[in-house]
Scaffold this motif. Structure first.
Motif, PDB file in Angstrom:
ATOM      1  N   GLY A 160     -11.960  -7.521   0.331  1.00  0.00           N
ATOM      2  CA  GLY A 160     -10.912  -6.509   0.304  1.00  0.00           C
ATOM      3  C   GLY A 160      -9.526  -7.113   0.391  1.00  0.00           C
ATOM      4  N   ASP A 161      -9.376  -8.130   1.241  1.00  0.00           N
ATOM      5  CA  ASP A 161      -8.071  -8.776   1.432  1.00  0.00           C
ATOM      6  C   ASP A 161      -7.559  -9.398   0.130  1.00  0.00           C
ATOM      7  OD1 ASP A 161      -8.070  -8.133   4.129  1.00  0.00           O
ATOM      8  OD2 ASP A 161      -8.796 -10.102   4.775  1.00  0.00           O
ATOM      9  N   TYR A 162      -8.438 -10.137  -0.563  1.00  0.00           N
ATOM     10  CA  TYR A 162      -7.958 -10.877  -1.732  1.00  0.00           C
ATOM     11  C   TYR A 162      -7.770  -9.992  -2.953  1.00  0.00           C
ATOM     12  CZ  TYR A 162      -8.069 -14.987   1.063  1.00  0.00           C
ATOM     13  OH  TYR A 162      -7.794 -15.896   2.061  1.00  0.00           O
ATOM     14  N   TYR A 163      -8.513  -8.907  -3.048  1.00  0.00           N
ATOM     15  CA  TYR A 163      -8.199  -7.922  -4.077  1.00  0.00           C
ATOM     16  C   TYR A 163      -6.870  -7.233  -3.751  1.00  0.00           C
ATOM     17  CZ  TYR A 163     -12.414  -7.977  -6.989  1.00  0.00           C
ATOM     18  OH  TYR A 163     -13.402  -8.334  -7.886  1.00  0.00           O
ATOM     19  N   ARG A 164      -6.592  -7.053  -2.463  1.00  0.00           N
ATOM     20  CA  ARG A 164      -5.305  -6.456  -2.061  1.00  0.00           C
ATOM     21  C   ARG A 164      -4.152  -7.371  -2.448  1.00  0.00           C
ATOM     22  NH1 ARG A 164      -2.611  -6.983   2.929  1.00  0.00           N
ATOM     23  NH2 ARG A 164      -4.524  -7.645   3.992  1.00  0.00           N
ATOM     24  N   TYR A 165      -4.306  -8.674  -2.224  1.00  0.00           N
ATOM     25  CA  TYR A 165      -3.254  -9.613  -2.598  1.00  0.00           C
ATOM     26  C   TYR A 165      -3.000  -9.568  -4.113  1.00  0.00           C
ATOM     27  CZ  TYR A 165      -4.230 -11.654   2.023  1.00  0.00           C
ATOM     28  OH  TYR A 165      -4.420 -11.849   3.364  1.00  0.00           O
ATOM     29  N   LEU A 166      -4.080  -9.468  -4.886  1.00  0.00           N
ATOM     30  CA  LEU A 166      -3.929  -9.380  -6.334  1.00  0.00           C
ATOM     31  C   LEU A 166      -3.201  -8.095  -6.734  1.00  0.00           C
ATOM     32  CD1 LEU A 166      -7.461 -10.646  -7.447  1.00  0.00           C
ATOM     33  CD2 LEU A 166      -5.293 -11.775  -7.945  1.00  0.00           C
ATOM     34  N   ALA A 167      -3.569  -6.999  -6.081  1.00  0.00           N
ATOM     35  CA  ALA A 167      -2.939  -5.710  -6.399  1.00  0.00           C
ATOM     36  C   ALA A 167      -1.471  -5.682  -5.998  1.00  0.00           C
ATOM     37  CB  ALA A 167      -3.694  -4.579  -5.699  1.00  0.00           C
ATOM     38  N   PHE A 215      -3.607   0.745   3.200  1.00  0.00           N
ATOM     39  CA  PHE A 215      -3.088   2.096   3.007  1.00  0.00           C
ATOM     40  C   PHE A 215      -1.560   2.106   2.998  1.00  0.00           C
ATOM     41  CE2 PHE A 215      -7.328   3.663   4.555  1.00  0.00           C
ATOM     42  CZ  PHE A 215      -7.640   4.351   3.398  1.00  0.00           C
ATOM     43  N   HIS A 216      -0.962   1.263   3.834  1.00  0.00           N
ATOM     44  CA  HIS A 216       0.497   1.211   3.900  1.00  0.00           C
ATOM     45  C   HIS A 216       1.104   0.523   2.677  1.00  0.00           C
ATOM     46  CE1 HIS A 216       4.431  -0.501   5.083  1.00  0.00           C
ATOM     47  NE2 HIS A 216       4.573   0.638   5.731  1.00  0.00           N
ATOM     48  N   ASP A 217       0.573  -0.650   2.315  1.00  0.00           N
ATOM     49  CA  ASP A 217       1.201  -1.466   1.278  1.00  0.00           C
ATOM     50  C   ASP A 217       0.787  -1.085  -0.138  1.00  0.00           C
ATOM     51  OD1 ASP A 217       2.297  -2.781   3.408  1.00  0.00           O
ATOM     52  OD2 ASP A 217       1.300  -4.697   3.047  1.00  0.00           O
ATOM     53  N   ILE A 218      -0.463  -0.729  -0.327  1.00  0.00           N
ATOM     54  CA  ILE A 218      -0.962  -0.436  -1.679  1.00  0.00           C
ATOM     55  C   ILE A 218      -0.910   1.051  -1.982  1.00  0.00           C
ATOM     56  CG2 ILE A 218      -2.900  -0.694  -3.285  1.00  0.00           C
ATOM     57  CD1 ILE A 218      -1.606  -3.346  -2.400  1.00  0.00           C
ATOM     58  N   MET A 219      -1.360   1.868  -1.052  1.00  0.00           N
ATOM     59  CA  MET A 219      -1.370   3.316  -1.262  1.00  0.00           C
ATOM     60  C   MET A 219      -0.045   3.975  -0.896  1.00  0.00           C
ATOM     61  SD  MET A 219      -4.409   3.738  -2.472  1.00  0.00           S
ATOM     62  CE  MET A 219      -4.654   5.504  -2.418  1.00  0.00           C
ATOM     63  N   ARG A 220       0.846   3.202  -0.272  1.00  0.00           N
ATOM     64  CA  ARG A 220       2.155   3.733   0.154  1.00  0.00           C
ATOM     65  C   ARG A 220       2.005   4.974   1.035  1.00  0.00           C
ATOM     66  NH1 ARG A 220       4.503  -0.926  -1.051  1.00  0.00           N
ATOM     67  NH2 ARG A 220       4.618  -1.368  -3.262  1.00  0.00           N
ATOM     68  N   PRO A 222       1.974   5.518   4.950  1.00  0.00           N
ATOM     69  CA  PRO A 222       2.018   5.137   6.364  1.00  0.00           C
ATOM     70  C   PRO A 222       1.241   6.098   7.254  1.00  0.00           C
ATOM     71  CG  PRO A 222       4.156   5.939   5.614  1.00  0.00           C
ATOM     72  CD  PRO A 222       3.306   5.766   4.394  1.00  0.00           C
ATOM     73  N   GLU A 223       1.105   7.363   6.803  1.00  0.00           N
ATOM     74  CA  GLU A 223       0.343   8.345   7.595  1.00  0.00           C
ATOM     75  C   GLU A 223      -1.121   7.937   7.698  1.00  0.00           C
ATOM     76  OE1 GLU A 223       3.870  10.386   5.765  1.00  0.00           O
ATOM     77  OE2 GLU A 223       2.211   9.147   4.990  1.00  0.00           O
ATOM     78  N   ARG A 224      -1.733   7.594   6.577  1.00  0.00           N
ATOM     79  CA  ARG A 224      -3.141   7.191   6.593  1.00  0.00           C
ATOM     80  C   ARG A 224      -3.310   5.858   7.307  1.00  0.00           C
ATOM     81  NH1 ARG A 224      -5.862   8.038   0.739  1.00  0.00           N
ATOM     82  NH2 ARG A 224      -7.751   7.724   2.005  1.00  0.00           N
ATOM     83  N   ALA A 225      -2.342   4.974   7.141  1.00  0.00           N
ATOM     84  CA  ALA A 225      -2.391   3.684   7.838  1.00  0.00           C
ATOM     85  C   ALA A 225      -2.371   3.905   9.345  1.00  0.00           C
ATOM     86  CB  ALA A 225      -1.207   2.816   7.410  1.00  0.00           C
ATOM     87  N   CYS A 226      -1.495   4.789   9.800  1.00  0.00           N
ATOM     88  CA  CYS A 226      -1.402   5.081  11.242  1.00  0.00           C
ATOM     89  C   CYS A 226      -2.681   5.726  11.758  1.00  0.00           C
ATOM     90  CB  CYS A 226      -0.214   6.014  11.514  1.00  0.00           C
ATOM     91  SG  CYS A 226       1.395   5.193  11.493  1.00  0.00           S
ATOM     92  N   HIS A 227      -3.229   6.642  10.981  1.00  0.00           N
ATOM     93  CA  HIS A 227      -4.452   7.338  11.411  1.00  0.00           C
ATOM     94  C   HIS A 227      -5.594   6.347  11.633  1.00  0.00           C
ATOM     95  CE1 HIS A 227      -7.483  10.506  11.678  1.00  0.00           C
ATOM     96  NE2 HIS A 227      -8.215   9.800  10.828  1.00  0.00           N
ATOM     97  N   LEU A 228      -5.779   5.445  10.672  1.00  0.00           N
ATOM     98  CA  LEU A 228      -6.867   4.473  10.784  1.00  0.00           C
ATOM     99  C   LEU A 228      -6.628   3.492  11.930  1.00  0.00           C
ATOM    100  CD1 LEU A 228      -9.441   3.114   9.758  1.00  0.00           C
ATOM    101  CD2 LEU A 228      -8.068   1.910   8.067  1.00  0.00           C
ATOM    102  N   ALA A 229      -5.420   2.951  12.015  1.00  0.00           N
ATOM    103  CA  ALA A 229      -5.117   1.962  13.052  1.00  0.00           C
ATOM    104  C   ALA A 229      -5.196   2.569  14.443  1.00  0.00           C
ATOM    105  CB  ALA A 229      -3.730   1.366  12.813  1.00  0.00           C
ATOM    106  N   LYS A 230      -4.679   3.781  14.587  1.00  0.00           N
ATOM    107  CA  LYS A 230      -4.702   4.426  15.917  1.00  0.00           C
ATOM    108  C   LYS A 230      -6.124   4.745  16.347  1.00  0.00           C
ATOM    109  CE  LYS A 230      -2.444   7.968  18.710  1.00  0.00           C
ATOM    110  NZ  LYS A 230      -3.657   8.244  19.494  1.00  0.00           N
ATOM    111  N   HIS A 231      -6.930   5.177  15.401  1.00  0.00           N
ATOM    112  CA  HIS A 231      -8.329   5.485  15.723  1.00  0.00           C
ATOM    113  C   HIS A 231      -9.057   4.232  16.208  1.00  0.00           C
ATOM    114  CE1 HIS A 231     -12.641   6.290  14.783  1.00  0.00           C
ATOM    115  NE2 HIS A 231     -12.338   7.474  15.293  1.00  0.00           N
ATOM    116  N   ALA A 232      -8.877   3.123  15.500  1.00  0.00           N
ATOM    117  CA  ALA A 232      -9.523   1.862  15.893  1.00  0.00           C
ATOM    118  C   ALA A 232      -8.978   1.369  17.231  1.00  0.00           C
ATOM    119  CB  ALA A 232      -9.303   0.812  14.806  1.00  0.00           C
ATOM    120  N   PHE A 233      -7.681   1.484  17.421  1.00  0.00           N
ATOM    121  CA  PHE A 233      -7.044   1.051  18.672  1.00  0.00           C
ATOM    122  C   PHE A 233      -7.584   1.864  19.848  1.00  0.00           C
ATOM    123  CE2 PHE A 233      -3.845   0.994  21.955  1.00  0.00           C
ATOM    124  CZ  PHE A 233      -3.320  -0.293  21.923  1.00  0.00           C
ATOM    125  N   ASP A 234      -7.607   3.182  19.702  1.00  0.00           N
ATOM    126  CA  ASP A 234      -8.065   4.060  20.790  1.00  0.00           C
ATOM    127  C   ASP A 234      -9.534   3.837  21.111  1.00  0.00           C
ATOM    128  OD1 ASP A 234      -5.549   5.119  20.944  1.00  0.00           O
ATOM    129  OD2 ASP A 234      -6.015   6.958  19.830  1.00  0.00           O
TER     130      ASP A 234
END
Length: 279
Positions: A160-167, A215-220, A222-234
């Motif tokens: 996933g990371d390296y496809y993200r770098y390509l994208a 979600f933040h960098d490719i999908m633009r 930040p809402e979805r990025a926050c939702h995923l990160a906060k869920h994992a953090f909590d």
């Protein structure tokens, strides 16, 4: 000196080996001097210390080829570090040129703009080559041979990371396709992580962080990025709090990822607030 060398004032006869050139690794193989798995790992570690990351990759590819794509944790980590350093340098170079283009756009001549574009294209080609190399290694060998659990999550996350770098860098129609492949890899890794790894596991946390960055960098978004990160953090905090005797696997790594996740959450929440305020 009549063919003699002096050592501490004492004449000595030069050895025949003194005139021989150094022997490269390729020559060792041609001479049928075999390198064991431990030899290859040792050479990879030495190359890593010398920041010769292409050499690290070459040694580990030999290990992958000779051992049915089964890597130890040390070997796997070295492979990850090597590709991370190779791509990090190229991505930093790309960002430098990109920033120069934007900063100097109005004051540069047409020729200078063209030359900056040429340099940027060269970097993109190099980065594309490195990313596709590791993706090919992952898809053909490492992921199919990976055992369920942490190993499979680790490799799927890398994909996933390296496809993200390509994208991130492509300006062509392939950006959407590369983004889809990155999303597919992250989804597969995350489903497997939820089923096999505890919330406090560093590999699961690292995956959640990078998936949120997608979600933040490719999908633009930040809402979805926050939702995923906060869920994992909590989840990680709750899991640790629920059992006072619980210990994180690789505590230092887990805490570092949680701190990075917290920093990103603060940053992304700030972006969301600015947009809402502007509206």
């Amino acid at each position: 000196m009549n063919g003699k060398l002096k050592l501490n004032g004492i004449p000595s006869t030069p050895s025949v080996f003194d005139s021989l050139p150094p022997i490269g690794l390729g020559e060792l193989r041609q001479m049928d001097i075999s390198l064991s798995r431990l030899d290859c790992l040792f050479l990879a570690k030495i190359a890593d210390q010398a920041e010769r990351y292409h050499d690290v990759v070459a040694q580990l590819k030999d290990i992958i080829s000779d051992n049915n794509a089964q890597l130890t944790i040390d070997e796997r980590n070295l492979l990850s570090i090597a590709y991370k350093n190779l791509t990090a340098n190229l991505r930093a170079s790309w960002r430098t040129i990109d920033a120069l283009q934007k900063k100097e756009a109005l004051s540069s001549t047409r020729q200078q703009v063209k030359l900056m574009r040429v340099q940027k294209d060269l970097i993109e080609k190099d980065l594309d080559k490195v990313c596709r190399d590791i993706v090919d290694l992952l898809e053909k060998y490492l992921i199919p041979a990976a055992s369920d659990g942490e190993e499979k999550v680790f490799y799927a996350k890398m994909r996933g990371d390296y496809y993200r770098y390509l994208a991130e860098l492509t300006r062509l129609n392939s950006r959407e396709e590369l983004g889809k492949r990155s999303l597919e890899a992250y989804k597969s890794a995350y489903r497997h992580a939820l089923a096999t790894l505890p919330p406090t596991h560093p590999t699961r946390l690292g995956l959640a962080l990078n998936f949120a960055v997608y979600f933040h960098d490719i999908m633009r978004s930040p809402e979805r990025a926050c939702h995923l990160a906060k869920h994992a953090f909590d989840e990680a905090v709750m899991a640790a709090s629920a059992d006072s005797n619980a210990t994180f696997a690789n505590l230092e790594d887990a805490l570092m990822i949680l701190q990075l996740m917290r920093d990103d959450l603060i940053l992304w929440h700030g972006e969301i607030s600015k947009v809402r305020f502007a509206d």
